[in-house]
Write an enzyme that holds these catalytic residues in place. Structure first.
Site, PDB file in Angstrom:
ATOM      1  N   ASP A  60       0.832  -1.204   0.000  1.00 41.40           N
ATOM      2  CA  ASP A  60       0.000   0.000   0.000  1.00 41.40           C
ATOM      3  C   ASP A  60       0.870   1.257   0.000  1.00 41.40           C
ATOM      4  OD1 ASP A  60       0.903  -0.082   2.604  1.00 41.40           O
ATOM      5  OD2 ASP A  60      -1.081  -0.149   3.527  1.00 41.40           O
ATOM      6  N   SER A  61       2.187   1.078   0.071  1.00 43.93           N
ATOM      7  CA  SER A  61       3.103   2.200  -0.146  1.00 43.93           C
ATOM      8  C   SER A  61       2.929   2.785  -1.539  1.00 43.93           C
ATOM      9  CB  SER A  61       4.550   1.750   0.056  1.00 43.93           C
ATOM     10  OG  SER A  61       4.808   0.549  -0.650  1.00 43.93           O
ATOM     11  N   ASP A  99      -1.145  -6.281  -0.471  1.00 41.84           N
ATOM     12  CA  ASP A  99      -1.393  -5.586   0.789  1.00 41.84           C
ATOM     13  C   ASP A  99      -2.875  -5.244   0.919  1.00 41.84           C
ATOM     14  OD1 ASP A  99       0.047  -4.888   3.024  1.00 41.84           O
ATOM     15  OD2 ASP A  99       1.186  -3.297   2.044  1.00 41.84           O
ATOM     16  N   LYS A 129      -1.313  -9.604   2.703  1.00 42.85           N
ATOM     17  CA  LYS A 129      -0.623  -9.131   3.896  1.00 42.85           C
ATOM     18  C   LYS A 129      -1.524  -8.178   4.664  1.00 42.85           C
ATOM     19  CE  LYS A 129       2.761  -5.991   3.873  1.00 42.85           C
ATOM     20  NZ  LYS A 129       2.308  -5.022   4.915  1.00 42.85           N
ATOM     21  N   GLU A 131      -1.679  -5.712   8.557  1.00 35.58           N
ATOM     22  CA  GLU A 131      -0.820  -5.080   9.551  1.00 35.58           C
ATOM     23  C   GLU A 131      -1.336  -5.269  10.967  1.00 35.58           C
ATOM     24  OE1 GLU A 131       0.877  -1.373   6.796  1.00 35.58           O
ATOM     25  OE2 GLU A 131      -0.114  -0.959   8.706  1.00 35.58           O
ATOM     26  N   GLU A 198       9.148  -4.377  10.813  1.00 38.65           N
ATOM     27  CA  GLU A 198       9.554  -3.087  10.263  1.00 38.65           C
ATOM     28  C   GLU A 198      10.000  -2.118  11.352  1.00 38.65           C
ATOM     29  OE1 GLU A 198       8.022   0.626   7.432  1.00 38.65           O
ATOM     30  OE2 GLU A 198       6.828  -1.210   7.555  1.00 38.65           O
TER      31      GLU A 198
END
Length: 294
Positions: A60-61, A99, A129, A131, A198
């Site tokens: 999602d970056s 993501d 993925k 978070e 991270e």
């Protein structure tokens, strides 16, 4: 730093087998480093493919590096699916992970399952993925139970960076480091096939590694993890926004792109482009007939 990498590009990748979850797990068992990179479109997927990476994450970056949002939060599921679909069309070998964007899985297990299914069915992802620990552990378990592999992500989690005090390292006190450890172990217990750590102290990651049986991918977590991931635009010098401390630049592609476009503009304005080698010809008789008819 040279703009031209000196490492040889892998050759004869056509015969390579697609990366699978068992092969990723085997790499951990054998101590073979796992290489992961983000990609957001067909060309970047082709670069990842030809460079021979193991895992490609449609992160999602891309909200910031490709779509121009100020953070990862605004990006929608449909936008992420569009990016993931483009990456899928450029990949043959690496494992493709999508993501799940903010707001697409937190509300309930059914919401999380439906979103994950879309990434697999519509975009062709091999896994998804998500978070954080907390409620995300239950969401991960539900998605895994629905038959979709899940990669966890703890430490600095950009989707909830505001709650963490901003984009800064996590786990720098004993209490916070324990929370990172608890989240990682809970995601492992929930059935995640891998976890991203991270922006945590390298010593914390090293202490945690013996307790994690699944492959661990680090980004700003030191060299003790089973693999590393970097953002495509960071490592190639394409994105000129905030560069985190852990992002090493291996090239300055944006500078080269600007130089190329500037040279093109100068040649157009100077009348040197297009040249004779860039135009098409027509037979003289056909040209004369055309002009007469015109």
């Amino acid at each position: 730093m040279s703009a031209t990498p000196h490492t040889p590009v892998p050759q004869n990748l056509d015969g390579q087998l697609p990366m699978t979850l068992p092969r990723i797990a085997e790499k951990k068992r054998l101590g073979e480093p796992i290489v992961m990179i983000t990609a957001y479109d067909y060309p970047s997927a082709q670069v990842a493919e030809e460079a021979g990476v193991d895992i490609v994450l449609v992160g999602d970056s891309g909200a910031m590096t490709v779509l121009g949002y100020p953070s990862t939060v605004p990006v929608s599921t449909d936008e992420m699916l569009m990016l993931a679909g483009a990456v899928r069309r450029g990949l043959r070998t690496p494992l493709l992970v999508g993501d799940l964007p903010f707001g697409s899985y937190e509300a309930s297990d059914p919401q999380a399952i439906v979103t994950a299914q879309r990434f697999v069915k519509e975009a062709g992802c091999d896994a998804v993925k998500l978070e954080r620990g907390g409620t995300s552990v239950q969401r991960a378990r539900a998605i895994v139970d629905a038959g979709i592999p899940v990669m966890g992500h703890v430490g600095l989690t950009p989707q909830t960076a505001t709650a963490l005090g901003g984009y800064k390292a996590q786990g720098r006190t004993a209490q916070r480091a324990l929370q990172v450890a608890r989240d990682a172990l809970a995601l492992q217990e929930a059935g995640c096939f891998s976890i991203v750590l991270e922006a945590i102290p390298a010593a914390v990651a090293q202490a945690l590694m013996p307790r994690l049986e699944i492959p661990v991918i680090g980004i700003g977590a030191g060299a003790s993890t089973d693999g590393q991931v970097l953002v495509f635009h960071d490592l190639l010098g394409i994105y000129d926004g905030h560069a985190p401390r852990f992002a090493k630049r291996y090239s300055e592609v944006k500078a080269q792109m600007v130089a190329g476009v500037a040279e093109y503009a100068a040649e157009v304005r100077g009348g040197t482009f297009p040249g004779p080698e860039h135009v098409y010809s027509i037979d003289d008789d056909e040209l004369a007939r055309f002009v007469a008819d015109l």
